[in-house]
Design an enzyme around this catalytic site. Structure first.
Site, short mmCIF file in Angstrom:
data_model
loop_
_atom_site.label_atom_id
_atom_site.label_comp_id
_atom_site.label_asym_id
_atom_site.label_seq_id
_atom_site.Cartn_x
_atom_site.Cartn_y
_atom_site.Cartn_z
N PRO A 132 0.84 -1.20 0.00
CA PRO A 132 0.00 0.00 0.00
C PRO A 132 0.88 1.25 0.00
CG PRO A 132 0.12 -0.96 2.20
CD PRO A 132 0.82 -1.92 1.28
N TYR A 184 -5.43 2.05 7.97
CA TYR A 184 -4.87 2.91 8.99
C TYR A 184 -5.99 3.13 9.98
CZ TYR A 184 -0.37 4.55 7.15
OH TYR A 184 0.93 4.64 6.74
N SER A 308 7.71 -5.49 8.56
CA SER A 308 7.92 -4.23 7.82
C SER A 308 8.38 -3.14 8.77
CB SER A 308 6.59 -3.81 7.17
OG SER A 308 6.69 -2.52 6.60
N HIS A 310 8.08 -0.04 7.31
CA HIS A 310 7.50 1.03 6.52
C HIS A 310 8.53 1.60 5.52
CE1 HIS A 310 3.47 2.97 7.08
NE2 HIS A 310 3.96 3.84 6.23
N ARG A 313 10.45 4.69 6.74
CA ARG A 313 9.82 6.02 6.72
C ARG A 313 9.10 6.36 8.01
NH1 ARG A 313 8.34 7.55 1.74
NH2 ARG A 313 6.39 8.53 2.34
N GLY A 343 12.91 -2.36 1.40
CA GLY A 343 14.24 -2.40 0.79
C GLY A 343 14.45 -3.44 -0.28
N ARG A 345 14.83 -4.86 -3.73
CA ARG A 345 15.11 -4.26 -5.05
C ARG A 345 15.59 -5.28 -6.07
NH1 ARG A 345 12.77 -1.24 -2.39
NH2 ARG A 345 13.37 0.84 -1.65
N ARG A 365 8.50 1.44 -3.02
CA ARG A 365 9.05 2.45 -3.95
C ARG A 365 9.30 1.93 -5.37
NH1 ARG A 365 11.53 3.18 1.06
NH2 ARG A 365 11.22 5.18 2.06
C1 FNR Z 1 4.32 3.96 1.99
N1 FNR Z 1 3.97 2.94 2.86
C2 FNR Z 1 2.70 2.87 3.35
N2 FNR Z 1 2.33 1.85 4.16
C3 FNR Z 1 1.07 1.75 4.65
O1 FNR Z 1 0.78 0.82 5.39
N3 FNR Z 1 0.14 2.69 4.30
C4 FNR Z 1 0.43 3.74 3.49
O2 FNR Z 1 -0.44 4.56 3.19
C5 FNR Z 1 1.75 3.87 3.02
N4 FNR Z 1 2.13 4.91 2.24
C6 FNR Z 1 3.40 4.98 1.71
C7 FNR Z 1 3.74 6.02 0.87
C8 FNR Z 1 4.99 6.04 0.26
C9 FNR Z 1 5.34 7.14 -0.66
C10 FNR Z 1 5.89 4.98 0.50
C11 FNR Z 1 7.24 4.94 -0.17
C12 FNR Z 1 5.57 3.97 1.36
C13 FNR Z 1 4.94 1.88 3.20
C14 FNR Z 1 4.84 0.72 2.20
O3 FNR Z 1 3.63 0.06 2.31
C15 FNR Z 1 5.96 -0.29 2.41
O4 FNR Z 1 5.96 -0.75 3.73
C16 FNR Z 1 7.34 0.28 2.07
O5 FNR Z 1 7.29 1.16 0.99
C17 FNR Z 1 8.29 -0.87 1.72
O6 FNR Z 1 9.58 -0.40 1.55
P1 FNR Z 1 10.22 -0.06 0.12
O7 FNR Z 1 9.92 -1.20 -0.82
O8 FNR Z 1 9.62 1.23 -0.33
O9 FNR Z 1 11.67 0.06 0.44
#
Ligand code: FNR
Length: 413
Positions: A132, A184, A308, A310, A313, A343, A345, A365
């Site tokens: 997501p 959420y 995870s 996130h 982030r 992470g 890739r 990403r």
């Molecule tokens: C996310 N992620 C995320 N997770 C979630 O549970 N709800 C969300 O709305 C979002 N929104 C979100 C926005 C953006 C821009 C990013 C990059 C990520 C986290 C996402 O689901 C996931 O856990 C991570 O992106 C996985 O890591 P990588 O693959 O980006 O390194």
């Protein structure tokens, strides 16, 4: 930026510098070393790359990242890239993979590769799903629907976020199987309940409850780079009470004037029980990274876990998810499916997680890079690249199935 990519960029810059140096303009030597024109200098640098102009030209997911970074307004690129504090957990998620090596087994017949995985009632041909990601319209108009079409074309799972822009019903209509719904939880139970009801009515079989992004994290990269964006952000971002939720379709028709944002630092295990009691959907917790929490999750009747952080982030723990995975799989002991993200890739990254006991791997990403670069085609290319890399890794390491991989294919330094 991950350390391995920094190394590549440094090396490339060094070679460019050397090639441009007058010392190398004319060495008097015959052949390529004699007059080292630009083309020769680039040819001497195996990391040199021309920009790609189509999704099909991408050799790996980083090729799509470069195009995405060029296409996106700086504030949107920053939103995608950001970690928290110094972004060290984003980097840790990548460097964590270097602590595990694959133990190749020889003389195994891999003419037929089966990478299928079973999650609850469904068998997926590929153990890779799209995570997501909120606000996909910041990366491409109707991003959620394009991701639905791309994952559907490849018969892969999509997890649709609470903070999506396109309505869930449109995403369901674009797929043969409904996506899973990422929740959420809000501070308002009536709203949380309404979100769940809508996802259930749309046909989502699983709710993925995000439990790790509970407070306003210090996203410094985002804050710093946002300032460089000269556009008027108020044109798209509504302000005022509940303004944040106005472009988020799941909140249409709900009274969000009192909601502060998707932040829920009041969550506890009682909430999990409450949720469990009111929904027929399978419940997966997203953000579990310890054996203790995995054990509690089992006690509270959770149906699956998504290991995870996130994508780095929402916390600066410096702990990669691949390093957290073994303790979670050990605590769970095969009782419920385990997924992982953050992470990933490369196909070899995915191989390591599957070999360590994960049932499926999520990407965040990378598919957004594909989306921002070339729309639906870009997302499909990312899925194709990772699937092919995984297949090649399985073949070269002598594992014809996920069950095979679990028979001693990973070593840890
Ligand atoms: C996310 N992620 C995320 N997770 C979630 O549970 N709800 C969300 O709305 C979002 N929104 C979100 C926005 C953006 C821009 C990013 C990059 C990520 C986290 C996402 O689901 C996931 O856990 C991570 O992106 C996985 O890591 P990588 O693959 O980006 O390194």
């Amino acid at each position: 930026m991950p350390a391995d990519r920094k190394l590549v960029l440094c090396r490339r810059r060094f070679l460019q510098f050397v090639a441009a140096s007058p010392l190398f303009a004319d060495t008097g030597l015959p052949g390529p070393l004699g007059r080292m024109g630009n083309a020769t200098a680039w040819a001497a640098d195996p990391t040199a790359m021309a920009d790609i102009t189509s999704a099909a030209q991408a050799l790996n997911v980083f090729d799509l990242e470069r195009v995405a970074m060029k296409n996106l307004p700086i504030a949107h690129a920053a939103y995608l890239n950001t970690g928290v504090e110094g972004d060290a957990t984003v980097e840790a998620n990548r460097s964590g993979f270097t602590r595990f090596q694959i133990r190749a087994h020889r003389l195994v017949d891999t003419t037929k590769i089966d990478m299928s995985t079973r999650l609850f009632e469904t068998t997926w041909p590929v153990p890779i799903f799209t995570d997501p990601v909120s606000s996909l319209d910041a990366f491409h108009p109707r991003g959620d629907v394009l991701v639905a079409k791309a994952t559907n074309a490849r018969k892969q799972l999509q997890v649709y976020p609470t903070l999506a822009n396109s309505p869930i019903e449109e995403v369901v209509a674009a797929r043969e199987t409904p996506p899973w719904f990422q929740l959420y939880p809000t501070r308002d139970w009536a709203i949380t309940r309404a979100l769940m009801r809508r996802a259930e009515a749309a046909g989502c079989p699983v709710v993925v409850v995000t439990v790790d992004n509970i407070t306003a994290a210090g996203r410094e990269t985002l804050a710093r780079q946002q300032r460089l964006d000269t556009r008027n952000c108020a044109d798209c971002h509504s302000t005022g009470p509940g303004g944040y939720f106005r472009s988020k379709s799941m909140f249409d028709g709900l009274d969000v004037t009192q909601l502060r944002g998707p932040l829920t630092d009041n969550l506890s295990w009682d909430f999990v029980k409450r949720l469990r009691d009111v929904t027929a959907m399978k419940v997966v917790l997203k953000g579990i990274v310890t054996a203790e929490d995995a054990t509690s999750a089992l006690r509270y009747g959770v149906d699956g876990l998504l290991v995870s952080n996130h994508g780095g982030r929402s916390e600066e723990s410096l702990r990669s998810t691949i390093e957290a995975l073994p303790e979670v799989t050990e605590a769970v002991g095969g009782k419920v499916p385990i997924m992982i993200d953050s992470g990933f890739r490369r196909g070899s990254d995915i191989f390591k997680a599957l070999a360590l006991g994960a049932d499926a791997v999520g990407i965040g990403r990378p598919y957004v890079w594909g989306l921002a670069a070339f729309g639906q085609e870009g997302v499909e290319r990312v899925l194709d690249i990772l699937r092919t890399e995984l297949e090649v890794t399985m073949r070269s390491m002598g594992a014809a199935s996920i069950a095979d991989m679990r028979r001693g294919y990973v070593a840890k330094t």
